[in-house]
Scaffold this motif. Structure first.
Motif, PDB file in Angstrom:
ATOM      1  N   ILE A 244      -2.110   6.660 -10.642  1.00  0.00           N
ATOM      2  CA  ILE A 244      -1.786   7.831  -9.815  1.00  0.00           C
ATOM      3  C   ILE A 244      -2.513   7.766  -8.482  1.00  0.00           C
ATOM      4  CG2 ILE A 244      -2.028  10.338  -9.682  1.00  0.00           C
ATOM      5  CD1 ILE A 244      -1.580  10.443 -12.678  1.00  0.00           C
ATOM      6  N   GLU A 245      -3.768   7.344  -8.504  1.00  0.00           N
ATOM      7  CA  GLU A 245      -4.525   7.253  -7.257  1.00  0.00           C
ATOM      8  C   GLU A 245      -3.924   6.225  -6.313  1.00  0.00           C
ATOM      9  OE1 GLU A 245      -9.140   6.398  -5.860  1.00  0.00           O
ATOM     10  OE2 GLU A 245      -8.568   6.339  -7.965  1.00  0.00           O
ATOM     11  N   THR A 246      -3.507   5.079  -6.835  1.00  0.00           N
ATOM     12  CA  THR A 246      -2.908   4.050  -5.989  1.00  0.00           C
ATOM     13  C   THR A 246      -1.571   4.503  -5.423  1.00  0.00           C
ATOM     14  OG1 THR A 246      -3.990   2.359  -7.341  1.00  0.00           O
ATOM     15  CG2 THR A 246      -2.185   1.642  -5.926  1.00  0.00           C
ATOM     16  N   TYR A 247      -0.759   5.138  -6.257  1.00  0.00           N
ATOM     17  CA  TYR A 247       0.552   5.599  -5.788  1.00  0.00           C
ATOM     18  C   TYR A 247       0.412   6.704  -4.745  1.00  0.00           C
ATOM     19  CZ  TYR A 247       5.216   7.643  -5.929  1.00  0.00           C
ATOM     20  OH  TYR A 247       6.445   8.142  -5.575  1.00  0.00           O
ATOM     21  N   ALA A 248      -0.516   7.624  -4.959  1.00  0.00           N
ATOM     22  CA  ALA A 248      -0.684   8.730  -4.019  1.00  0.00           C
ATOM     23  C   ALA A 248      -1.256   8.254  -2.691  1.00  0.00           C
ATOM     24  CB  ALA A 248      -1.583   9.801  -4.624  1.00  0.00           C
ATOM     25  N   SER A 249      -2.120   7.230  -2.721  1.00  0.00           N
ATOM     26  CA  SER A 249      -2.691   6.747  -1.465  1.00  0.00           C
ATOM     27  C   SER A 249      -1.651   6.049  -0.591  1.00  0.00           C
ATOM     28  CB  SER A 249      -3.834   5.773  -1.758  1.00  0.00           C
ATOM     29  OG  SER A 249      -3.350   4.621  -2.443  1.00  0.00           O
ATOM     30  N   ARG A 250      -0.604   5.511  -1.186  1.00  0.00           N
ATOM     31  CA  ARG A 250       0.433   4.858  -0.393  1.00  0.00           C
ATOM     32  C   ARG A 250       1.371   5.873   0.252  1.00  0.00           C
ATOM     33  NH1 ARG A 250       2.356  -0.008  -4.497  1.00  0.00           N
ATOM     34  NH2 ARG A 250       0.414  -1.226  -4.401  1.00  0.00           N
ATOM     35  N   GLY A 251       1.652   6.960  -0.474  1.00  0.00           N
ATOM     36  CA  GLY A 251       2.624   7.909   0.031  1.00  0.00           C
ATOM     37  C   GLY A 251       2.062   8.976   0.932  1.00  0.00           C
ATOM     38  N   GLY A 252       0.756   8.986   1.170  1.00  0.00           N
ATOM     39  CA  GLY A 252       0.157  10.027   2.003  1.00  0.00           C
ATOM     40  C   GLY A 252       0.015  11.313   1.227  1.00  0.00           C
ATOM     41  N   ALA A 271      -6.462  13.984  -7.939  1.00  0.00           N
ATOM     42  CA  ALA A 271      -6.008  14.199  -9.312  1.00  0.00           C
ATOM     43  C   ALA A 271      -6.161  12.923 -10.141  1.00  0.00           C
ATOM     44  CB  ALA A 271      -4.555  14.667  -9.312  1.00  0.00           C
ATOM     45  N   GLY A 272      -5.846  11.775  -9.523  1.00  0.00           N
ATOM     46  CA  GLY A 272      -6.024  10.515 -10.241  1.00  0.00           C
ATOM     47  C   GLY A 272      -7.474  10.224 -10.563  1.00  0.00           C
ATOM     48  N   TRP A 273      -8.356  10.549  -9.614  1.00  0.00           N
ATOM     49  CA  TRP A 273      -9.777  10.340  -9.882  1.00  0.00           C
ATOM     50  C   TRP A 273     -10.280  11.273 -10.987  1.00  0.00           C
ATOM     51  CZ3 TRP A 273     -13.606   7.395 -10.123  1.00  0.00           C
ATOM     52  CH2 TRP A 273     -14.900   7.881 -10.198  1.00  0.00           C
TER      53      TRP A 273
END
Length: 426
Positions: A244-252, A271-273
């Motif tokens: 989730i953290e990786t996906y959210a960091s790409r999409g802003g 949320a991922g963290w």
């Protein structure tokens, strides 16, 4: 009154632990009041800052519960139930003691906050972070008292549950007895209800005296420590948090403001963290049990066997605080990677206070868990001494346990911190 008398008659080290709980409560109370002072002048975004304060609140409550479990005044002793001090009453006394201690810390926080504002005496504080005190603005008294009551109430409830679960007739003890006997708690109660009454067995003994008596079967040996069931779930939650953290960091995504002077981060990253931290807490007991199991592999000697068996037996007690400490320290390392000494966004006063409270309370909770583990195995150590076990063997086993836990959790903390910081550095 009884809780106060038990508190006054405690050992010096017990009083030091209670003072540390009061200091943690004072720090969290001051943090909450500073958040309230900021909200008086800046209503926008104040709710998010208040939500960030929940992390130190939970850390302080867990620390108070850990201190309550190690308090000698809350241990069940023979004869106390006859005077009305059974496990239920002792858990209430422990909760009352924790609530009073935290209330004392909250009172100190309120006095310090009012003094810095200049409401009691002297001039108000004008240094860095003075805007957090809302000088010259009326402070809502009801909101301040409500925020200060959060830590004592939560600490009292948490301590009551922790002490009650550790009592001889608590849920944890019932599960341990059921595991040792090889039957579930429900089956044990059903078998007890279907057993013949004592009067019937006495009548049979009186009327059938010629029946040959056989020796009673020996009690079943104590079962081996069962492996905690949370390791697969912990690994799954940790992996899901990284994803989730990786996906959210790409999409802003929508930026969620961090306390202090940090910039906002996507809400999905945070949320991922959080999911990763929960996964580490769940996996802590299983990792501790696995560490003890690995110590006993490949023809272990007496030291490794003793150290491994103790780790397996104490996995439920010390594993979760170690998992939480691993999550907190990995977060600190990740923040240090993102915001190094040369960064233009230095730590704000609230960020430094909150981080200090979370790290200090988490580390102290782990130490209290280790102390509780030492108290529970005191009878076992005495038995080993009476059997002629050398003191050097027991000390070496303790060192082996510590080194094994460090060898497992230190690389894990570094790996989690590195993986958590990778999406945020892109």
């Amino acid at each position: 009154m009884l809780a106060l008398r038990l508190g006054r008659g405690g050992h010096a080290l017990v009083q030091v632990r209670r003072l540390l709980v009061a200091a943690a409560s004072a720090g969290v109370g001051f943090l909450l009041l500073c958040t309230l002072g900021w909200a008086v002048d800046h209503p926008a975004g104040s709710a998010v800052r208040l939500l960030w304060s929940l992390v130190p609140v939970v850390a302080a409550a867990q620390f108070a519960a850990a201190v309550g479990r190690t308090d000698p005044g809350t241990r069940a002793r023979s004869g106390l139930s006859a005077v009305g001090l059974g496990p239920a009453r002792l858990s209430v006394l422990a909760a009352t003691s924790a609530a009073v201690t935290c209330a004392l810390g909250s009172a100190v926080a309120l006095l310090s906050f009012l003094h810095l504002r200049g409401d009691l005496a002297g001039a108000p504080f004008t240094g860095e972070g003075a805007e957090l005190l809302a000088p010259g603005r009326p402070l809502p008294l009801g909101a301040a008292l409500m925020l200060l009551a959060v830590v004592p109430v939560l600490a009292g409830v948490t301590t009551w549950y922790a002490v009650r679960a550790a009592s001889p007739d608590g849920a944890g003890a019932a599960r341990s007895r059921a595991a040792a006997s090889g039957t579930a708690p429900g089956r044990a109660s059903s078998s007890a209800s279907t057993a013949p009454p004592a009067s019937a067995s006495a009548d049979e003994d009186e009327t059938d005296t010629e029946r040959p008596r056989t020796a009673a079967p020996p009690p079943p040996p104590s079962a081996a420590p069962t492996a905690p069931a949370g390791l697969p779930w912990g690994i799954a939650l940790t992996a899901a948090g990284f994803a989730i953290e990786t996906y959210a960091s790409r999409g802003g995504g929508t930026a969620l403001p961090l306390p202090g002077r940090f910039d906002g981060s996507p809400a999905g990253v945070l949320a991922g963290w959080s999911l990763t931290a929960v996964g580490l807490a769940l996996a802590g007991p299983g990792l501790t049990h696995l560490c003890g199991l690995l110590l006993q592999t490949v023809r272990p000697g007496a030291v490794r066997l003793l150290a491994g068996r103790m780790l397996m037996a104490e996995a439920h007690r010390i594993g979760r605080p170690l998992g939480v400490l691993c999550a907190v320290l990995s977060g600190v390392f990740a923040a240090a990677t993102l915001y190094g000494p040369g960064d233009e966004r230095p730590f704000g006063p609230l960020t430094a206070l909150g981080a200090t409270l979370v790290v200090g309370c988490t580390a102290a909770t782990a130490l209290m868990a280790a102390l509780e583990s030492r108290q529970t195995r005191a009878a076992l150590i005495d038995s080993l001494y009476r059997l002629g076990a050398p003191a050097a063997v027991l000390r070496t086993a303790a060192v082996v346990r510590t080194v094994a836990l460090l060898a497992l959790f230190a690389p894990l903390t570094w790996a989690v911190a590195a993986l958590a910081a990778v999406p945020l550095t892109r």
